[in-house]
Design a protein around this motif. Structure first.
Motif, PDB file in Angstrom:
ATOM      1  N   VAL A   1       0.832  -1.195   0.000  1.00  0.00           N
ATOM      2  CA  VAL A   1       0.000   0.000   0.000  1.00  0.00           C
ATOM      3  C   VAL A   1       0.871   1.251   0.000  1.00  0.00           C
ATOM      4  O   VAL A   1       0.604   2.195  -0.762  1.00  0.00           O
TER       5      VAL A   1
ATOM      6  N   GLU B   1       2.477   1.567  -3.522  1.00  0.00           N
ATOM      7  CA  GLU B   1       1.491   1.942  -4.531  1.00  0.00           C
ATOM      8  C   GLU B   1       0.993   3.369  -4.313  1.00  0.00           C
ATOM      9  O   GLU B   1       0.748   4.099  -5.267  1.00  0.00           O
ATOM     10  N   ARG B   2       0.867   3.778  -3.074  1.00  0.00           N
ATOM     11  CA  ARG B   2       0.488   5.161  -2.761  1.00  0.00           C
ATOM     12  C   ARG B   2       1.514   6.126  -3.340  1.00  0.00           C
ATOM     13  O   ARG B   2       1.164   7.116  -3.965  1.00  0.00           O
TER      14      ARG B   2
ATOM     15  N   VAL C   1       1.147   6.280  -7.181  1.00  0.00           N
ATOM     16  CA  VAL C   1      -0.032   7.053  -7.582  1.00  0.00           C
ATOM     17  C   VAL C   1       0.205   8.551  -7.384  1.00  0.00           C
ATOM     18  O   VAL C   1      -0.089   9.358  -8.262  1.00  0.00           O
TER      19      VAL C   1
ATOM     20  N   ALA D   1      -8.992   7.968  -4.274  1.00  0.00           N
ATOM     21  CA  ALA D   1      -7.780   7.276  -4.709  1.00  0.00           C
ATOM     22  C   ALA D   1      -7.185   6.484  -3.548  1.00  0.00           C
ATOM     23  O   ALA D   1      -6.711   5.352  -3.724  1.00  0.00           O
ATOM     24  N   GLN D   2      -7.224   7.058  -2.372  1.00  0.00           N
ATOM     25  CA  GLN D   2      -6.697   6.367  -1.189  1.00  0.00           C
ATOM     26  C   GLN D   2      -7.438   5.058  -0.947  1.00  0.00           C
ATOM     27  O   GLN D   2      -6.818   4.023  -0.683  1.00  0.00           O
TER      28      GLN D   2
ATOM     29  N   VAL E   1      -6.392   2.448  -3.576  1.00  0.00           N
ATOM     30  CA  VAL E   1      -5.066   1.877  -3.291  1.00  0.00           C
ATOM     31  C   VAL E   1      -5.160   0.878  -2.145  1.00  0.00           C
ATOM     32  O   VAL E   1      -4.627  -0.236  -2.231  1.00  0.00           O
TER      33      VAL E   1
ATOM     34  N   THR F   1      -5.191  -0.370  -7.474  1.00  0.00           N
ATOM     35  CA  THR F   1      -4.261   0.651  -7.944  1.00  0.00           C
ATOM     36  C   THR F   1      -4.110   0.631  -9.459  1.00  0.00           C
ATOM     37  O   THR F   1      -3.995   1.686 -10.087  1.00  0.00           O
TER      38      THR F   1
ATOM     39  N   LEU G   1      -6.743   2.675 -11.098  1.00  0.00           N
ATOM     40  CA  LEU G   1      -6.505   4.084 -10.823  1.00  0.00           C
ATOM     41  C   LEU G   1      -5.370   4.615 -11.698  1.00  0.00           C
ATOM     42  O   LEU G   1      -5.483   5.685 -12.307  1.00  0.00           O
ATOM     43  N   LEU G   2      -4.290   3.874 -11.801  1.00  0.00           N
ATOM     44  CA  LEU G   2      -3.162   4.296 -12.628  1.00  0.00           C
ATOM     45  C   LEU G   2      -3.543   4.355 -14.105  1.00  0.00           C
ATOM     46  O   LEU G   2      -3.119   5.267 -14.823  1.00  0.00           O
TER      47      LEU G   2
END
Length: 72
Positions: free
Chosen positions: A8, A11-12, A15, A46-47, A50, A55, A58-59
């Motif tokens: 996480v 990935e955070r 992002v 977004a949080q 993730v 993710t 989102l990406l």
């Protein structure tokens, strides 16, 4: 072995880095990441995406925006 928390966090960071390529204001990016819901992705932030392991979706959206193929 990568822990869930490490995944996480990593990935955070990815992002947020991609988002900063769209919006250079770090405060705006952090607000977007934690507060703005993304209708196209289930009305989640977004949080949340993730943390749930979404993710990649989102990406994909962020890359599309960055490439100019979608409005911000």
């Amino acid at each position: 072995m990568t822990t869930s928390r490490t995944r996480v966090e990593w990935e955070r960071a990815v992002v947020l880095s991609v988002a900063r390529g769209i919006e250079p204001d770090a405060d705006k990016v952090m607000h977007w990441f934690s507060c703005d819901v993304i209708c196209e992705l289930g009305g989640k932030t977004a949080q949340q995406l993730v943390e749930e392991g979404a993710t990649a979706r989102l990406l994909d959206m962020l890359v599309t925006i960055r490439s100019g193929h979608r409005d911000r």
